[in-house]
Scaffold this motif. Structure first.
Motif, PDB file in Angstrom:
ATOM      1  N   ASN A   6      32.875  39.164  31.166  1.00 49.15           N
ATOM      2  CA  ASN A   6      33.276  40.645  31.271  1.00 49.15           C
ATOM      3  C   ASN A   6      33.564  41.183  32.584  1.00 49.15           C
ATOM      4  OD1 ASN A   6      32.742  40.650  28.116  1.00 49.15           O
ATOM      5  ND2 ASN A   6      30.623  40.728  28.576  1.00 49.15           N
ATOM      6  N   ARG A   7      32.657  40.712  33.512  1.00 52.27           N
ATOM      7  CA  ARG A   7      33.035  41.286  34.874  1.00 52.27           C
ATOM      8  C   ARG A   7      34.285  40.987  35.508  1.00 52.27           C
ATOM      9  NH1 ARG A   7      27.362  39.724  35.730  1.00 52.27           N
ATOM     10  NH2 ARG A   7      28.371  37.576  36.687  1.00 52.27           N
ATOM     11  N   ARG A   8      34.930  39.890  35.143  1.00 58.54           N
ATOM     12  CA  ARG A   8      36.106  39.448  35.753  1.00 58.54           C
ATOM     13  C   ARG A   8      37.217  40.184  34.774  1.00 58.54           C
ATOM     14  NH1 ARG A   8      34.198  34.146  36.122  1.00 58.54           N
ATOM     15  NH2 ARG A   8      34.843  33.543  33.934  1.00 58.54           N
ATOM     16  N   ARG A   9      37.091  40.689  33.525  1.00 56.93           N
ATOM     17  CA  ARG A   9      38.051  41.574  32.753  1.00 56.93           C
ATOM     18  C   ARG A   9      37.751  42.902  33.361  1.00 56.93           C
ATOM     19  NH1 ARG A   9      35.524  40.873  28.424  1.00 56.93           N
ATOM     20  NH2 ARG A   9      36.509  39.102  27.727  1.00 56.93           N
ATOM     21  N   GLU A  10      36.634  43.389  33.493  1.00 54.86           N
ATOM     22  CA  GLU A  10      36.612  44.727  34.180  1.00 54.86           C
ATOM     23  C   GLU A  10      37.267  44.953  35.403  1.00 54.86           C
ATOM     24  OE1 GLU A  10      32.440  45.550  34.188  1.00 54.86           O
ATOM     25  OE2 GLU A  10      32.160  45.897  32.101  1.00 54.86           O
ATOM     26  N   TRP A  11      36.817  44.002  36.327  1.00 47.50           N
ATOM     27  CA  TRP A  11      37.589  43.998  37.766  1.00 47.50           C
ATOM     28  C   TRP A  11      39.208  43.990  37.590  1.00 47.50           C
ATOM     29  CZ3 TRP A  11      36.240  45.158  42.585  1.00 47.50           C
ATOM     30  CH2 TRP A  11      34.779  45.196  42.805  1.00 47.50           C
ATOM     31  N   LYS A  12      39.698  42.980  36.257  1.00 47.19           N
ATOM     32  CA  LYS A  12      41.093  42.895  36.327  1.00 47.19           C
ATOM     33  C   LYS A  12      41.673  44.341  35.708  1.00 47.19           C
ATOM     34  CE  LYS A  12      44.565  39.865  34.287  1.00 47.19           C
ATOM     35  NZ  LYS A  12      44.756  38.714  33.427  1.00 47.19           N
ATOM     36  N   GLU A  13      40.845  45.014  34.921  1.00 46.70           N
ATOM     37  CA  GLU A  13      41.466  46.305  34.562  1.00 46.70           C
ATOM     38  C   GLU A  13      41.314  47.346  35.683  1.00 46.70           C
ATOM     39  OE1 GLU A  13      38.895  47.187  31.070  1.00 46.70           O
ATOM     40  OE2 GLU A  13      39.637  45.629  29.767  1.00 46.70           O
ATOM     41  N   ARG A  14      40.448  47.106  36.420  1.00 43.94           N
ATOM     42  CA  ARG A  14      40.315  48.204  37.466  1.00 43.94           C
ATOM     43  C   ARG A  14      41.376  48.078  38.632  1.00 43.94           C
ATOM     44  NH1 ARG A  14      34.260  48.777  39.224  1.00 43.94           N
ATOM     45  NH2 ARG A  14      35.382  50.292  40.641  1.00 43.94           N
ATOM     46  N   GLU A  37      46.886  44.552  42.429  1.00 42.05           N
ATOM     47  CA  GLU A  37      46.713  43.325  42.961  1.00 42.05           C
ATOM     48  C   GLU A  37      47.634  43.008  44.196  1.00 42.05           C
ATOM     49  OE1 GLU A  37      46.317  38.895  41.117  1.00 42.05           O
ATOM     50  OE2 GLU A  37      46.415  40.582  39.632  1.00 42.05           O
ATOM     51  N   ASP A  38      48.806  43.218  43.833  1.00 43.52           N
ATOM     52  CA  ASP A  38      49.721  42.635  44.492  1.00 43.52           C
ATOM     53  C   ASP A  38      49.708  43.522  45.965  1.00 43.52           C
ATOM     54  OD1 ASP A  38      50.955  41.087  42.848  1.00 43.52           O
ATOM     55  OD2 ASP A  38      52.417  42.560  42.234  1.00 43.52           O
ATOM     56  N   SER A  39      49.305  44.800  45.976  1.00 41.46           N
ATOM     57  CA  SER A  39      49.169  45.635  46.917  1.00 41.46           C
ATOM     58  C   SER A  39      47.839  45.269  47.936  1.00 41.46           C
ATOM     59  CB  SER A  39      49.101  47.019  46.672  1.00 41.46           C
ATOM     60  OG  SER A  39      47.924  47.324  45.884  1.00 41.46           O
ATOM     61  N   GLU A  46      36.811  38.585  47.098  1.00 41.57           N
ATOM     62  CA  GLU A  46      35.992  37.665  46.237  1.00 41.57           C
ATOM     63  C   GLU A  46      36.639  37.445  44.746  1.00 41.57           C
ATOM     64  OE1 GLU A  46      32.136  39.166  44.891  1.00 41.57           O
ATOM     65  OE2 GLU A  46      31.448  37.214  44.780  1.00 41.57           O
ATOM     66  N   LEU A  47      37.444  38.835  44.203  1.00 39.81           N
ATOM     67  CA  LEU A  47      38.062  38.888  43.167  1.00 39.81           C
ATOM     68  C   LEU A  47      39.285  37.729  43.174  1.00 39.81           C
ATOM     69  CD1 LEU A  47      38.633  39.895  40.186  1.00 39.81           C
ATOM     70  CD2 LEU A  47      39.882  41.629  41.203  1.00 39.81           C
ATOM     71  N   LEU A  48      39.966  37.833  44.245  1.00 43.18           N
ATOM     72  CA  LEU A  48      41.429  37.136  44.392  1.00 43.18           C
ATOM     73  C   LEU A  48      40.946  35.762  44.438  1.00 43.18           C
ATOM     74  CD1 LEU A  48      43.098  39.314  47.158  1.00 43.18           C
ATOM     75  CD2 LEU A  48      43.860  38.967  44.531  1.00 43.18           C
ATOM     76  N   GLN A  49      39.724  35.234  45.002  1.00 38.86           N
ATOM     77  CA  GLN A  49      39.375  34.015  44.883  1.00 38.86           C
ATOM     78  C   GLN A  49      38.828  33.386  43.877  1.00 38.86           C
ATOM     79  OE1 GLN A  49      36.614  33.761  48.112  1.00 38.86           O
ATOM     80  NE2 GLN A  49      38.389  33.515  49.653  1.00 38.86           N
ATOM     81  N   ASP A  50      38.784  34.021  42.519  1.00 32.34           N
ATOM     82  CA  ASP A  50      38.314  34.049  41.158  1.00 32.34           C
ATOM     83  C   ASP A  50      36.784  33.496  41.357  1.00 32.34           C
ATOM     84  OD1 ASP A  50      38.249  33.784  38.454  1.00 32.34           O
ATOM     85  OD2 ASP A  50      39.226  31.868  38.577  1.00 32.34           O
ATOM     86  N   ALA A  51      35.875  33.947  42.209  1.00 29.97           N
ATOM     87  CA  ALA A  51      34.582  33.457  42.331  1.00 29.97           C
ATOM     88  C   ALA A  51      33.690  34.473  41.590  1.00 29.97           C
ATOM     89  CB  ALA A  51      34.179  33.543  43.767  1.00 29.97           C
ATOM     90  N   GLU A  52      32.648  33.971  40.789  1.00 30.10           N
ATOM     91  CA  GLU A  52      31.907  34.776  40.039  1.00 30.10           C
ATOM     92  C   GLU A  52      30.898  35.264  40.822  1.00 30.10           C
ATOM     93  OE1 GLU A  52      28.742  34.059  36.373  1.00 30.10           O
ATOM     94  OE2 GLU A  52      29.987  32.429  36.965  1.00 30.10           O
ATOM     95  N   PRO A  53      30.701  36.766  40.870  1.00 27.68           N
ATOM     96  CA  PRO A  53      29.552  37.275  41.615  1.00 27.68           C
ATOM     97  C   PRO A  53      28.242  36.923  41.276  1.00 27.68           C
ATOM     98  CG  PRO A  53      31.292  38.920  40.803  1.00 27.68           C
ATOM     99  CD  PRO A  53      31.603  37.627  40.070  1.00 27.68           C
ATOM    100  N   LEU A  54      27.424  37.132  42.207  1.00 28.68           N
ATOM    101  CA  LEU A  54      25.986  36.591  41.759  1.00 28.68           C
ATOM    102  C   LEU A  54      25.375  37.561  41.137  1.00 28.68           C
ATOM    103  CD1 LEU A  54      24.905  35.392  45.301  1.00 28.68           C
ATOM    104  CD2 LEU A  54      25.619  33.880  43.532  1.00 28.68           C
ATOM    105  N   ASP A  55      24.477  36.896  40.049  1.00 28.39           N
ATOM    106  CA  ASP A  55      23.829  37.529  39.059  1.00 28.39           C
ATOM    107  C   ASP A  55      22.068  37.408  39.364  1.00 28.39           C
ATOM    108  OD1 ASP A  55      22.926  39.174  37.066  1.00 28.39           O
ATOM    109  OD2 ASP A  55      23.339  37.526  35.423  1.00 28.39           O
TER     110      ASP A  55
END
Length: 688
Positions: free
Chosen positions: A588-596, A601-603, A643-652
């Protein structure tokens, strides 16, 4: 409509057998001959059950017609057709013309007997063989079945010699055929009563317990603990077998004569083990017969057989574990939603299967809540009461069907009442419900029983070839005595009713049992009474208690071992639930970051590259300026984007999750990619 009902049922039963076989077998991976043989065995057995009521209604009509045509007239004593009787004796809608049913039953019966006594046992040995060629598998199957076939030939030969020497016996071919049929039916009836006694009690009880949510949840926890043990054992066994395969693969090089056999074994291994063994193999090294001792073909055949068994068992336990997890999560959701004030069913996890829009339109969360939390328990209770009533009627009729005056068998009473009014639809429905319930009690037991790991019918395409063929053998051996027992309960068998009425076409194929009077008048009548003892033993769970004493853990509410396994299973389900919750939260977090930030992403990537170049050039000219200025200029948002570009899951940092499982808090967070993210600050910012 003549013969149309027969054709419709033939087509319907075929698709029913195909559906069940698709649920338990695997059409893509299993051999076609295994699928065809099992489908044919199941199809013939189900066909007998569905067609027999039509045979009964046709026989009743033929009896009526013979009685009408033989009625004397009042004028001259000749035999004519009387008008009142002719109005009663109308032709049923499902009438089958004369001559069709005897041929049909003869083909179906002898085909099923050929399958169960000759073909299927041979195919069982063929399927379990580890040979590398068709000739080798056939040779192994013939050797394994030599004792099996030799025993029957020896008994039959001794019987023929005894008949030929004894002058008191003057048996013809039809009588010998009847004796063979009686022997097969006697063996089937012996097993039939055992399975029937279990099913008559267990089926109503399982539906009654199905209304108890707490009972089902505790039993699911118990199954989880047992399945985890079996799953770990299967994984360990697979690792040991794969280690042996690796050693054999490394010792037998590419130009060895037995290398083709090794390649065949490697193809049966899981993909990850094939890649691992392929990386460690050196194809440029030749073999030397004088240097090492190589395994022979016999040992490779044994290893091939072990690989097939271990891979099948490992895959089956993995699939069953996922199914059991879904069942446990569902039962926990039902327990939570029972106290819901909104009366809408809320699932903890989204369904992994794609949802049908039409079903979701009608089966809304509100409808689901009313069905799962209110209506379903009551439906199961009512169904259990109906099934228990049927079971009582069957037990009573099994103990009293030999009595013809008065008629005590309730099924015979129902059929005779309908026969007086020639209500053929009622006759067919009564016959179908009776034999269908008997078949469910017997066949469901065949699907439930498990003989260690040699015979086990697992759903979701996880049944091996040996178990499928064995189930086909059991069905073919149980169905003929089941049908004869049904005809005895309804007094349609002349051996039981002691009348000279026209027999059914199925009974005429079986032959007259008067050749063996001690079987017809003794075993067939009094042995089914043992079903009472078996029902009592099943009701008090005597078999379950005996297995529990022998060390085979069974679900028993008053056992300390059962309580321990329930607690263990509950902990396993809780850990799996936390793991899946963390995975969904990460998705869900990765989906939210991708939507935002998906559009930028390219920029963002270009900005990161430009910033790195700027910092490197600036650091060359100004080496004395503190580093904190440049890191502060990027800001926290830049680190999040990196961190998003490296596809690392944020700490919970969830205190509940860390406190619940200290093991996971020490090892760190596990990511879907197979990496563990440590909690130390120095390692956490290494990539950044």
């Amino acid at each position: 409509m003549s013969g149309a009902a027969l054709g419709l049922e033939i087509v319907f039963v075929f698709f029913l057998a195909l559906f069940l076989l698709h649920r338990y077998g695997d059409f893509k991976k299993q051999h076609r001959l295994v699928i065809i043989a099992t489908l044919l065995a199941w199809y013939l057995c189900f066909l007998i059950v569905f067609i027999l009521p039509l045979d009964v209604s046709t026989t009743i009509y033929n009896r009526c017609r013979l009685a009408v045509n033989s009625s004397p007239a009042e004028s001259n004593g000749s035999y004519v057709t009387l008008a009142p009787s002719k109005q009663k004796c109308f032709k049923p809608w499902s009438y089958i013309p004369n001559g069709i049913m005897p041929i049909f039953w003869r083909v179906v019966y002898w085909t099923s007997q050929f399958l169960t006594w000759i073909l299927l046992p041979f195919m069982q040995s063929y399927a379990r063989s580890g040979g590398f060629s068709i000739t080798g598998k056939i040779k192994t199957a013939l050797i394994e079945n030599a004792i099996y076939y030799g025993t029957y030939l020896l008994i039959f030969g001794a019987f023929l010699i005894y008949v030929a020497v004894n002058p008191n016996f003057n048996l013809q071919w039809n009588q010998l055929q009847t004796i063979g049929i009686a022997a097969a039916n006697t063996w089937g009836l012996f097993l039939l009563v055992l399975l029937l006694g279990y099913g008559l009690v267990e089926i109503p009880r399982s539906h009654w317990n199905g209304a108890k949510r707490g009972y089902l949840l505790m039993k699911t926890y118990f199954k989880a603990a047992k399945l985890m043990t079996e799953k770990a054992d299967a994984e360990e066994n697979l690792e040991d077998i794969m280690e042996e395969v690796r050693k054999v693969s490394e010792s037998i090089k590419y130009n060895h004569p037995l290398r083709k056999c090794v390649d065949t074994i490697l193809k049966k291994c899981p993909a990850e083990y094939q890649e691992r063994m392929g990386r460690n193999m050196d194809d440029y090294e030749d073999f030397d017969e004088r240097q090492n001792s190589y395994p022979n073909e016999k040992s490779l055949v044994k290893l091939h057989k072990q690989v097939i068994y271990s891979v099948q068992r490992h895959r089956r336990t993995q699939v069953q574990w996922q199914i059991l997890l879904e069942q446990a999560f569902y039962l926990e959701d039902v327990a939570k939603n029972e106290t819901s004030a909104t009366r809408q069913f809320i699932h903890t996890f989204r369904s992994q299967e794609p949802e049908n829009k039409i079903i979701r339109y009608f089966y809304t969360p509100t409808v689901e809540w009313y069905w799962e939390c209110l209506l379903r328990p009551w439906f199961y209770r009512v169904l259990a009461v109906v099934l228990a009533t049927f079971s009582v009627i069957v037990v009573w009729s099994e103990c009293t069907f030999f009595s013809t005056n008065p008629v005590l068998s309730l099924f015979a009473v129902f059929i005779q009442l309908a026969e007086k009014t020639y209500n053929y639809i009622y006759i067919e429905m009564a016959c179908f419900l009776t034999i269908f319930f008997l078949s469910i009690c017997v066949y469901s037991t065949v699907f439930r029983i498990r003989v260690f790991n040699y015979y086990y019918l697992a759903s979701h395409h996880q049944t091996d070839a040996y178990s499928l063929l064995f189930s086909g053998m059991l069905f073919c051996r149980l169905t003929p005595p089941l049908c004869l027992n049904f005809l005895g309960l309804t007094h349609m068998d002349a051996t039981i009713s002691h009348k000279d009425d026209q027999p059914t076409a199925y009974t005429s194929i079986m032959g007259s049992m008067k050749v063996l009077s001690f079987i017809a008048d003794g075993f067939y009548i009094y042995y089914p009474m043992l079903v009472v003892i078996l029902c009592i033993a099943t009701y008090f769970s005597l078999g379950t208690r005996c297995l529990n004493l022998l060390g085979f853990q069974q679900f028993m509410g008053d056992s300390e071992m059962t309580s321990d396994l329930i607690d263990e299973g509950k902990e396993l389900i809780r850990r799996e639930k936390r793991k899946r919750q963390r995975q969904e939260e990460g998705e869900n977090r990765r989906r939210e970051w991708k939507e935002r930030y998906g559009n930028r992403e390219d920029s963002t990537r270009n900005r990161v590259v430009h910033t790195d170049q700027k910092e490197s050039s600036f650091s060359e000219t100004n080496t004395n300026r503190p580093l904190s200025k440049y890191t502060r200029s990027n800001g926290r948002t830049e680190r999040d984007r990196i961190e998003l570009l490296q596809d690392a899951e944020p700490l919970d940092f969830n205190a509940d999750a860390i406190n619940d499982d200290p093991l996971e808090s020490d090892l760190g967070r596990y990511q879907p990619g197979g990496r563990y993210l440590s909690m130390s600050r120095s390692q956490m910012f290494d990539d950044v």
